[in-house]
Design a protein around this motif. Sequence first.
Motif, PDB file in Angstrom:
ATOM      1  N   ALA A  36      42.407  52.150  41.300  1.00  0.00           N
ATOM      2  CA  ALA A  36      41.173  51.889  42.048  1.00  0.00           C
ATOM      3  C   ALA A  36      41.461  52.066  43.534  1.00  0.00           C
ATOM      4  O   ALA A  36      42.607  52.001  43.978  1.00  0.00           O
ATOM      5  CB  ALA A  36      40.670  50.477  41.773  1.00  0.00           C
ATOM      6  N   VAL A  37      40.396  52.311  44.291  1.00  0.00           N
ATOM      7  CA  VAL A  37      40.486  52.383  45.751  1.00  0.00           C
ATOM      8  C   VAL A  37      39.780  51.157  46.311  1.00  0.00           C
ATOM      9  O   VAL A  37      38.616  50.899  45.965  1.00  0.00           O
ATOM     10  CB  VAL A  37      39.845  53.671  46.294  1.00  0.00           C
ATOM     11  N   ILE A  38      40.488  50.396  47.137  1.00  0.00           N
ATOM     12  CA  ILE A  38      39.895  49.209  47.736  1.00  0.00           C
ATOM     13  C   ILE A  38      39.787  49.405  49.244  1.00  0.00           C
ATOM     14  O   ILE A  38      40.563  50.149  49.842  1.00  0.00           O
ATOM     15  CB  ILE A  38      40.719  47.943  47.405  1.00  0.00           C
ATOM     16  N   ARG A  39      38.811  48.729  49.843  1.00  0.00           N
ATOM     17  CA  ARG A  39      38.636  48.811  51.283  1.00  0.00           C
ATOM     18  C   ARG A  39      39.009  47.461  51.899  1.00  0.00           C
ATOM     19  O   ARG A  39      38.473  46.430  51.523  1.00  0.00           O
ATOM     20  CB  ARG A  39      37.197  49.174  51.640  1.00  0.00           C
ATOM     21  N   ARG A  40      39.962  47.504  52.814  1.00  0.00           N
ATOM     22  CA  ARG A  40      40.403  46.283  53.461  1.00  0.00           C
ATOM     23  C   ARG A  40      39.359  45.823  54.491  1.00  0.00           C
ATOM     24  O   ARG A  40      38.399  46.530  54.792  1.00  0.00           O
ATOM     25  CB  ARG A  40      41.753  46.494  54.145  1.00  0.00           C
ATOM     26  N   LEU A  41      39.591  44.614  55.043  1.00  0.00           N
ATOM     27  CA  LEU A  41      38.647  44.071  56.022  1.00  0.00           C
ATOM     28  C   LEU A  41      38.571  44.929  57.276  1.00  0.00           C
ATOM     29  O   LEU A  41      37.536  44.972  57.949  1.00  0.00           O
ATOM     30  CB  LEU A  41      39.052  42.633  56.393  1.00  0.00           C
ATOM     31  N   ASP A  42      39.685  45.623  57.599  1.00  0.00           N
ATOM     32  CA  ASP A  42      39.662  46.472  58.791  1.00  0.00           C
ATOM     33  C   ASP A  42      39.060  47.849  58.512  1.00  0.00           C
ATOM     34  O   ASP A  42      39.047  48.725  59.373  1.00  0.00           O
ATOM     35  CB  ASP A  42      41.065  46.623  59.363  1.00  0.00           C
ATOM     36  N   GLY A  43      38.576  48.051  57.288  1.00  0.00           N
ATOM     37  CA  GLY A  43      37.919  49.303  56.936  1.00  0.00           C
ATOM     38  C   GLY A  43      38.838  50.348  56.324  1.00  0.00           C
ATOM     39  O   GLY A  43      38.373  51.374  55.815  1.00  0.00           O
ATOM     40  N   GLU A  44      40.150  50.127  56.349  1.00  0.00           N
ATOM     41  CA  GLU A  44      41.082  51.110  55.787  1.00  0.00           C
ATOM     42  C   GLU A  44      41.033  51.061  54.266  1.00  0.00           C
ATOM     43  O   GLU A  44      40.989  49.987  53.660  1.00  0.00           O
ATOM     44  CB  GLU A  44      42.513  50.817  56.251  1.00  0.00           C
ATOM     45  N   GLU A  45      41.042  52.239  53.668  1.00  0.00           N
ATOM     46  CA  GLU A  45      41.030  52.320  52.207  1.00  0.00           C
ATOM     47  C   GLU A  45      42.446  52.498  51.685  1.00  0.00           C
ATOM     48  O   GLU A  45      43.226  53.280  52.235  1.00  0.00           O
ATOM     49  CB  GLU A  45      40.146  53.477  51.739  1.00  0.00           C
ATOM     50  N   ARG A  46      42.767  51.761  50.632  1.00  0.00           N
ATOM     51  CA  ARG A  46      44.085  51.832  50.014  1.00  0.00           C
ATOM     52  C   ARG A  46      43.901  52.072  48.513  1.00  0.00           C
ATOM     53  O   ARG A  46      42.946  51.591  47.891  1.00  0.00           O
ATOM     54  CB  ARG A  46      44.868  50.534  50.217  1.00  0.00           C
ATOM     55  N   THR A  47      44.804  52.838  47.951  1.00  0.00           N
ATOM     56  CA  THR A  47      44.790  53.099  46.513  1.00  0.00           C
ATOM     57  C   THR A  47      45.725  52.113  45.826  1.00  0.00           C
ATOM     58  O   THR A  47      46.878  51.950  46.252  1.00  0.00           O
ATOM     59  CB  THR A  47      45.238  54.538  46.211  1.00  0.00           C
ATOM     60  N   VAL A  48      45.238  51.474  44.775  1.00  0.00           N
ATOM     61  CA  VAL A  48      46.050  50.478  44.079  1.00  0.00           C
ATOM     62  C   VAL A  48      46.078  50.774  42.587  1.00  0.00           C
ATOM     63  O   VAL A  48      45.145  51.362  42.027  1.00  0.00           O
ATOM     64  CB  VAL A  48      45.519  49.046  44.309  1.00  0.00           C
ATOM     65  N   ARG A  49      47.174  50.358  41.980  1.00  0.00           N
ATOM     66  CA  ARG A  49      47.284  50.357  40.523  1.00  0.00           C
ATOM     67  C   ARG A  49      47.308  48.900  40.083  1.00  0.00           C
ATOM     68  O   ARG A  49      48.023  48.088  40.675  1.00  0.00           O
ATOM     69  CB  ARG A  49      48.562  51.062  40.072  1.00  0.00           C
ATOM     70  N   TYR A  50      46.543  48.562  39.071  1.00  0.00           N
ATOM     71  CA  TYR A  50      46.488  47.157  38.685  1.00  0.00           C
ATOM     72  C   TYR A  50      46.654  46.974  37.179  1.00  0.00           C
ATOM     73  O   TYR A  50      46.372  47.851  36.378  1.00  0.00           O
ATOM     74  CB  TYR A  50      45.176  46.499  39.148  1.00  0.00           C
ATOM     75  N   ASN A  51      47.171  45.794  36.844  1.00  0.00           N
ATOM     76  CA  ASN A  51      47.299  45.328  35.471  1.00  0.00           C
ATOM     77  C   ASN A  51      46.639  43.951  35.386  1.00  0.00           C
ATOM     78  O   ASN A  51      46.680  43.179  36.349  1.00  0.00           O
ATOM     79  CB  ASN A  51      48.767  45.201  35.044  1.00  0.00           C
ATOM     80  N   ALA A  52      46.055  43.634  34.268  1.00  0.00           N
ATOM     81  CA  ALA A  52      45.437  42.322  34.091  1.00  0.00           C
ATOM     82  C   ALA A  52      45.576  41.897  32.635  1.00  0.00           C
ATOM     83  O   ALA A  52      45.653  42.733  31.726  1.00  0.00           O
ATOM     84  CB  ALA A  52      43.964  42.358  34.501  1.00  0.00           C
ATOM     85  N   ALA A  53      45.611  40.574  32.431  1.00  0.00           N
ATOM     86  CA  ALA A  53      45.745  40.048  31.072  1.00  0.00           C
ATOM     87  C   ALA A  53      45.163  38.642  31.019  1.00  0.00           C
ATOM     88  O   ALA A  53      45.207  37.896  31.998  1.00  0.00           O
ATOM     89  CB  ALA A  53      47.209  40.040  30.652  1.00  0.00           C
ATOM     90  N   PRO A  54      44.652  38.254  29.863  1.00  0.00           N
ATOM     91  CA  PRO A  54      44.156  36.886  29.707  1.00  0.00           C
ATOM     92  C   PRO A  54      45.322  35.913  29.492  1.00  0.00           C
ATOM     93  O   PRO A  54      46.382  36.311  29.011  1.00  0.00           O
ATOM     94  CB  PRO A  54      43.281  36.977  28.458  1.00  0.00           C
ATOM     95  N   VAL A  55      45.102  34.670  29.866  1.00  0.00           N
ATOM     96  CA  VAL A  55      46.082  33.616  29.619  1.00  0.00           C
ATOM     97  C   VAL A  55      45.491  32.681  28.565  1.00  0.00           C
ATOM     98  O   VAL A  55      44.356  32.190  28.726  1.00  0.00           O
ATOM     99  CB  VAL A  55      46.407  32.833  30.910  1.00  0.00           C
ATOM    100  N   LEU A  56      46.234  32.455  27.500  1.00  0.00           N
ATOM    101  CA  LEU A  56      45.730  31.666  26.379  1.00  0.00           C
ATOM    102  C   LEU A  56      46.335  30.267  26.368  1.00  0.00           C
ATOM    103  O   LEU A  56      47.498  30.074  26.764  1.00  0.00           O
ATOM    104  CB  LEU A  56      46.053  32.372  25.053  1.00  0.00           C
ATOM    105  N   ASP A  57      45.548  29.316  25.897  1.00  0.00           N
ATOM    106  CA  ASP A  57      46.093  27.975  25.726  1.00  0.00           C
ATOM    107  C   ASP A  57      46.771  27.883  24.375  1.00  0.00           C
ATOM    108  O   ASP A  57      46.862  28.870  23.632  1.00  0.00           O
ATOM    109  CB  ASP A  57      44.990  26.916  25.901  1.00  0.00           C
ATOM    110  N   LYS A  58      47.212  26.684  24.011  1.00  0.00           N
ATOM    111  CA  LYS A  58      47.970  26.529  22.762  1.00  0.00           C
ATOM    112  C   LYS A  58      47.108  26.774  21.525  1.00  0.00           C
ATOM    113  O   LYS A  58      47.632  26.990  20.426  1.00  0.00           O
ATOM    114  CB  LYS A  58      48.585  25.133  22.705  1.00  0.00           C
ATOM    115  N   ASN A  59      45.814  26.753  21.712  1.00  0.00           N
ATOM    116  CA  ASN A  59      44.909  27.017  20.589  1.00  0.00           C
ATOM    117  C   ASN A  59      44.475  28.485  20.528  1.00  0.00           C
ATOM    118  O   ASN A  59      43.639  28.846  19.700  1.00  0.00           O
ATOM    119  CB  ASN A  59      43.662  26.126  20.703  1.00  0.00           C
ATOM    120  N   GLY A  60      45.035  29.278  21.440  1.00  0.00           N
ATOM    121  CA  GLY A  60      44.690  30.692  21.447  1.00  0.00           C
ATOM    122  C   GLY A  60      43.397  31.013  22.155  1.00  0.00           C
ATOM    123  O   GLY A  60      42.873  32.135  22.028  1.00  0.00           O
ATOM    124  N   GLU A  61      42.892  30.053  22.906  1.00  0.00           N
ATOM    125  CA  GLU A  61      41.658  30.271  23.647  1.00  0.00           C
ATOM    126  C   GLU A  61      41.981  30.705  25.077  1.00  0.00           C
ATOM    127  O   GLU A  61      42.971  30.278  25.669  1.00  0.00           O
ATOM    128  CB  GLU A  61      40.825  28.989  23.688  1.00  0.00           C
TER     129      GLU A  61
END
Length: 223
Positions: free
Chosen positions: A25-50
């Motif tokens: 994705a391309v994100i725009r910083r507060l100063d207006g500069e655009e940066r390209t980022v690679r991201y990973n995401a995952a859910p965190v589960l409790d002991k019941n799998g929720e």
Amino acid sequence: ERFRSHDFPLRRSIREGETIHNEIAVIRRLDGEERTVRYNAAPVLDKNGEIYAGIVQFYDITDERKASDRLAESEKKYSTIFNHLQDVYFEIHLSGEIIEVSPSIEEITSYQRQELIGSNVRDIVVGSVSNAALLERVTSYKKVVDFEITIRDTDNRQIPCSTNLQLVYDEERDGWIVVGSLRDISDRKRAEANFEKELTINKTLAEVSDVLISPNSTVEMVS
């Protein structure tokens, strides 16, 4: 294109349980500069799998992406030049195996580029003496300019060519190879032959004139 709210990686992981790997994705910083980022995401589960939380990691790959884009542009330019060369570019092993040749080989011969790659120059260059002399010269002097060779075409037609060669070290193949260019000089050879023919004719006429006209000769005008 802007992210829609439901496209945010953390939201997708928490609400949908989605695990995301290496999206860009391309994100725009507060100063207006655009940066390209690679991201990973995952859910965190409790002991019941929720799902009770989510984690997301961002890696700034702006410089990497710019370098990749520059490389792609460079390769595109090289490909354009390579495919539109008028002279023939080639690379060969010291054994004589052809490892690369430009499509322009199809303009001066009946060979197809792909059928030549992997073959040996001995199969298309007329005369083993020429091959040996060529290899010896380039390995001795590292560079050869305007060396004349003759190529045997698929129909056995012989094509006079001039070649420039240079010995270079190929890091990718970890060895020495010969790179060079090839030019059809049929027109030049015909011009040289015609010039030699004219010289011979002029020399013969001069010799005949010396015989027919002596110091004691007289020229009479007849009216």
